[in-house]
Design an enzyme around this catalytic site. Structure first.
Site, PDB file in Angstrom:
ATOM      1  N   THR A  34       0.754  -1.249  -0.001  1.00  0.00           N
ATOM      2  CA  THR A  34       0.013   0.237  -0.178  1.00  0.00           C
ATOM      3  C   THR A  34       0.732   1.372  -0.058  1.00  0.00           C
ATOM      4  O   THR A  34       2.096   1.240   0.176  1.00  0.00           O
ATOM      5  CB  THR A  34      -1.091  -0.035   1.234  1.00  0.00           C
ATOM      6  OG1 THR A  34      -1.802   1.281   1.027  1.00  0.00           O
ATOM      7  CG2 THR A  34      -0.082   0.135   2.501  1.00  0.00           C
ATOM      8  N   TYR A  35       0.424   2.350  -0.407  1.00  0.00           N
ATOM      9  CA  TYR A  35       1.248   3.650  -0.569  1.00  0.00           C
ATOM     10  C   TYR A  35       0.254   4.651  -0.265  1.00  0.00           C
ATOM     11  O   TYR A  35      -1.078   4.529  -0.285  1.00  0.00           O
ATOM     12  CB  TYR A  35       1.807   3.907  -1.607  1.00  0.00           C
ATOM     13  CG  TYR A  35       0.777   3.991  -2.838  1.00  0.00           C
ATOM     14  CD1 TYR A  35       0.307   3.163  -3.626  1.00  0.00           C
ATOM     15  CD2 TYR A  35       0.604   5.377  -3.698  1.00  0.00           C
ATOM     16  CE1 TYR A  35      -0.881   3.153  -4.486  1.00  0.00           C
ATOM     17  CE2 TYR A  35      -0.190   5.491  -4.388  1.00  0.00           C
ATOM     18  CZ  TYR A  35      -1.016   4.368  -5.097  1.00  0.00           C
ATOM     19  OH  TYR A  35      -1.742   4.597  -6.183  1.00  0.00           O
TER      20      TYR A  35
ATOM     21  N   ARG B  20       4.506  -2.123 -10.187  1.00  0.00           N
ATOM     22  CA  ARG B  20       4.229  -1.491  -8.676  1.00  0.00           C
ATOM     23  C   ARG B  20       3.976  -2.454  -7.626  1.00  0.00           C
ATOM     24  O   ARG B  20       3.642  -3.447  -7.819  1.00  0.00           O
ATOM     25  CB  ARG B  20       2.970  -0.801  -8.689  1.00  0.00           C
ATOM     26  CG  ARG B  20       3.022   0.758  -9.385  1.00  0.00           C
ATOM     27  CD  ARG B  20       2.016   1.431  -8.899  1.00  0.00           C
ATOM     28  NE  ARG B  20       0.784   1.000  -9.404  1.00  0.00           N
ATOM     29  CZ  ARG B  20      -0.495   1.560  -9.102  1.00  0.00           C
ATOM     30  NH1 ARG B  20      -0.243   2.792  -8.750  1.00  0.00           N
ATOM     31  NH2 ARG B  20      -1.574   1.013  -9.264  1.00  0.00           N
TER      32      ARG B  20
ATOM     33  N   ASP C 127      -6.780  -1.925  -4.002  1.00  0.00           N
ATOM     34  CA  ASP C 127      -8.096  -1.437  -4.438  1.00  0.00           C
ATOM     35  C   ASP C 127      -9.090  -2.382  -5.092  1.00  0.00           C
ATOM     36  O   ASP C 127      -9.918  -2.179  -5.785  1.00  0.00           O
ATOM     37  CB  ASP C 127      -7.550  -0.374  -5.552  1.00  0.00           C
ATOM     38  CG  ASP C 127      -6.721  -0.776  -6.335  1.00  0.00           C
ATOM     39  OD1 ASP C 127      -6.352  -0.084  -7.441  1.00  0.00           O
ATOM     40  OD2 ASP C 127      -6.261  -1.918  -6.465  1.00  0.00           O
TER      41      ASP C 127
ATOM     42  N   GLU D 164       3.971 -11.099 -12.702  1.00  0.00           N
ATOM     43  CA  GLU D 164       3.636 -12.401 -11.953  1.00  0.00           C
ATOM     44  C   GLU D 164       4.224 -13.320 -12.580  1.00  0.00           C
ATOM     45  O   GLU D 164       4.617 -14.457 -11.868  1.00  0.00           O
ATOM     46  CB  GLU D 164       2.018 -12.441 -12.224  1.00  0.00           C
ATOM     47  CG  GLU D 164       1.048 -11.631 -11.720  1.00  0.00           C
ATOM     48  CD  GLU D 164       1.163 -10.238 -12.610  1.00  0.00           C
ATOM     49  OE1 GLU D 164       1.696  -9.984 -13.506  1.00  0.00           O
ATOM     50  OE2 GLU D 164       0.195  -9.396 -12.099  1.00  0.00           O
TER      51      GLU D 164
ATOM     52  N   HIS E 166     -10.808  -6.779 -10.472  1.00  0.00           N
ATOM     53  CA  HIS E 166      -9.836  -5.704 -10.525  1.00  0.00           C
ATOM     54  C   HIS E 166     -10.194  -4.374 -10.563  1.00  0.00           C
ATOM     55  O   HIS E 166      -9.867  -3.841 -11.544  1.00  0.00           O
ATOM     56  CB  HIS E 166      -8.685  -6.071 -11.783  1.00  0.00           C
ATOM     57  CG  HIS E 166      -7.360  -5.478 -11.641  1.00  0.00           C
ATOM     58  ND1 HIS E 166      -7.067  -4.365 -11.765  1.00  0.00           N
ATOM     59  CD2 HIS E 166      -6.235  -5.960 -11.040  1.00  0.00           C
ATOM     60  CE1 HIS E 166      -6.025  -3.836 -11.622  1.00  0.00           C
ATOM     61  NE2 HIS E 166      -5.452  -5.079 -11.447  1.00  0.00           N
ATOM     62  N   THR E 167     -11.036  -3.898  -9.535  1.00  0.00           N
ATOM     63  CA  THR E 167     -11.506  -2.712  -9.623  1.00  0.00           C
ATOM     64  C   THR E 167     -10.559  -1.594  -9.483  1.00  0.00           C
ATOM     65  O   THR E 167      -9.459  -1.854  -8.876  1.00  0.00           O
ATOM     66  CB  THR E 167     -12.512  -2.426  -8.357  1.00  0.00           C
ATOM     67  OG1 THR E 167     -12.019  -3.042  -7.230  1.00  0.00           O
ATOM     68  CG2 THR E 167     -13.882  -3.128  -8.687  1.00  0.00           C
TER      69      THR E 167
END
Lengths: 334, 329
Positions: free
Chosen positions: B79-80, B152, B190, B275, B302-303
């Site tokens: 997370t960021y 990321r 998210d 991946e 994958h929202t």
């Protein structure tokens, strides 16, 4: 001698009964007073002093015990007779992210006791996707639908721009509440309008549960700000709105920033969201001004200093690789 | 004599019965609850119930984790800090709170743990580990970069793996045996996860896979299963990657991670190959375990959350009239 015996006999007969009566009398009086005071609370023990006070007490204890054990193994939490019900009105419409939004919303709601979800679809018929989803969550729900009329004269998919999205659906839910609950019933309830893409903390629901008329709190990410908030004075009363976008609206607050006591909704059966001719940002005012004045508002969330709800919006997913004919199996529900 | 006897018997009977009755009643009454509670006003009752709620929530957490007979799921979430971070973590935690035996490993992209995340995790009610690892500047996305430009979260996920390996090496006895059964899942903050997904992944021997909704420019991407084995991947973008699957579409058994110390995410990997850079060290395609009804159901989406518009906030801040920065959003 026989006289003494007789007296002894009489005493022995009468003693247990007097003791019994005294003890019963004492314990019967206390709940009697309590029942008289608590006329507003939802209790099923309104059968009055005829019921054994001991049963009343142990039932209470049992309820607490039951809640403790059942909460562990069931979702949602068991229904409580004391907590006011929160009626959450959510308008929704079909689009690719709909199932995802409703899923994570349900995951939040499953933690809230005494929550009744009124989901209103913007559609001609109730869709199987939503029907199945609601059933599988196990939540206490009501599934309604009403289609916002489209103005086909406008290009393509746009709906009548004069009716803000979700209005007809929210109004239908209000009508349903008025038809289902009559103002004489003592059912304590709170009405909250929750859009399906916002984010709600669990604390928010407990803050709104004690609403007497209309309670308000800050909302993050609205009006082009980090958050919008009601202005609260030292006396704990709302006197204005901390917003940049038209702070002189009667109620410069987002849909997610207030909750209404069900009694007030039932008491003013003509109050609805205005359908047409509403300027942007005035939708909330169109309902609230019929229900309450500024001074009646109850500030929550530590006098409107904490953020407990975020007006998040979900990106529209890029479906470019589906192409014209659709690449993926249309029978798989997303 | 007879009459007298009768009376005497009656009397004795009566005396015994009433005495027994009284004793019974007294015993019942002896367990009276605190009837003082009924005199409380509505508000006091509500605040008392709030206290109850809190206690119950604590209880669920311990009870859910008492179900020690099911394999543990370690969820690694990078997370960021950004505006929607607290909102994302909040709704994610609501999902995780329903899943028994879940251990959340939150790895911040930061030089040190932030107060927001620290406080949030402490209040969440979840079992968690709070880590942090700063992405080096050259690998970090800059403002205005499209999201797909650089992979990321690679460093943060690797940090999560490092912690797991450290824990695995230190564990012994029953703990070590439990780790043999555990599963690791990479959950971005998210996405949207259904509760069923976690039950699907819980029993993974090597690597299990399933469809992911709203990704790859399509309604969903999925592995194609024939005869119970994955034969290829249905995706609209670069299907020739070793593993054309999204981060949310697979879970790895902890055992496999502990026995493959070289497996990690390559932060320099080409777009879309993150991946694969991890999975190719661990498994071959035919070893994959298909879940979600042989990869026909979508249980994760994958929202992505929009960046909130801060035009007015920015304008106000320029005038020195920005919203109170002490109010955490």
């Amino acid at each position: 001698m026989p006289k003494r015996r007789d007296i002894l006999a009489i005493v022995l007969i009468v003693l247990p009964w007097t003791l019994l009566i005294t003890v019963w009398h004492q314990s019967a009086i206390a709940p009697l007073f309590a029942i008289r005071k608590d006329d507003g609370t939802e209790t099923r023990h309104d059968t009055g002093p005829a019921t054994d006070s001991k049963e009343y007490c142990s039932q209470d204890k049992d309820i607490v015990e039951v809640v403790r054990t059942e909460y562990v193994y069931t979702r949602p939490p068991p229904w409580s007779d004391v907590l006011p019900t929160i009626h959450v009105i959510t308008p929704t419409y079909s689009r690719p992210v709909q199932k995802a939004e409703l899923t994570r919303l349900a995951n939040t709601f499953l933690h809230v006791p005494n929550l009744h979800w009124i989901l209103v679809e913007d559609s001609q018929r109730r869709t199987p996707l939503v029907t199945r989803l609601l059933r599988e969550t196990g939540l206490n729900y009501t599934h309604l639908n009403v289609e916002t009329p489209r103005n086909y004269k406008l290009r393509g998919d746009t709906r009548d721009p004069r009716i803000p999205r979700g209005t007809m659906q929210r109004n239908l839910a209000l009508r349903w509440l008025r038809e289902t609950f009559n103002s004489n019933s003592s059912q304590a309830g709170i009405v909250y309008f929750a859009d399906d893409d916002n984010t709600y903390s669990l604390e928010l629901f407990e803050e709104m549960r004690s609403t007497r008329k209309v309670s308000v709190w800050p909302v993050a990410f609205v009006g082009g700000l980090r958050y919008e908030s009601p202005k609260v004075n030292a006396a704990g009363k709302v006197y204005g709105w901390k917003t940049v976008f038209d702070p002189h609206r009667p109620f410069a607050i987002d849909m997610a920033g207030f909750a209404i006591n069900l009694r007030l909704i039932l008491f003013k059966p003509q109050a609805y969201f205005k359908l047409r001719g509403v300027k942007g940002g005035y939708q909330e005012s169109s309902l609230l001004r019929e229900l309450v004045t500024l001074s009646d508002l109850e500030p929550k969330a530590a006098n409107c200093t904490k953020i407990l709800v975020w007006h998040t919006r979900t990106e529209k997913p890029v479906l470019v690789n589906e192409g014209k004919k659709g690449f993926t199996d249309p029978n798989v529900e997303i | 004599m007879r009459m007298r006897l009768k009376l005497k018997t009656v009397f004795v009977l009566y005396f015994t019965v009433s005495l027994l009755g009284l004793i019974y009643a007294l015993m019942q009454l002896g367990q009276r609850c605190d009837c003082r509670g009924h005199d409380m006003s509505k508000d006091q009752q509500i605040s008392q119930l709030r206290g109850e709620l809190q206690k119950l929530q604590e209880h669920i957490k311990t009870e859910l984790n008492k179900k020690t007979d099911v394999p543990k799921i370690y969820v690694i979430t990078p997370t960021y800090a950004r505006l929607v971070q607290k909102a994302e973590l909040t709704r994610l935690s609501h999902t995780f709170l329903h899943v028994p035996q879940l251990h959340w490993i939150v790895v911040e992209d930061a030089p040190q743990p932030t107060l927001l995340v620290t406080d949030f995790l402490a209040a969440s009610g979840l079992t968690y580990t709070h880590l942090h690892k700063l992405t080096p500047k050259d690998r970090k996305l800059q403002e205005g970069d499209p999201s797909w430009l650089k992979p990321r979260g690679a460093e943060q996920r690797n940090e999560g793996l490092r912690w797991l390996r450290e824990m695995g090496a230190a564990a012994e006895g029953k703990e070590a045996a439990a780790l043999e059964e555990a599963v690791v899942y990479f959950a971005d903050d998210d996405n949207t996860y259904s509760l069923q997904l976690f039950e699907e992944m819980r029993y993974t021997y090597r690597v299990s896979v399933w469809p992911v909704g709203l990704v790859g420019g399509m309604k969903f991407e999925r592995p194609v299963v024939e005869d119970g084995k994955v034969v290829r991947f249905h995706t609209g973008w670069r299907p020739n990657r070793p593993f054309p699957i999204d981060m949310a579409g697979f879970a790895v058994s902890l055992r496999l991670i502990l026995t493959s110390p070289q497996a990690r995410f390559d932060g320099d990997a080409q777009m879309g190959f993150l991946e694969s850079s991890f999975l190719q060290h661990l498994v071959t395609m035919d070893e994959l375990e298909p879940k979600a009804d042989l990869c026909t159901k979508v249980l994760v989406w994958h929202t992505r959350t929009e960046k909130p518009k801060m035009k007015r906030e920015d304008a106000l801040q320029k005038q020195g009239l920005g919203s109170d920065p002490d109010v955490e959003v």
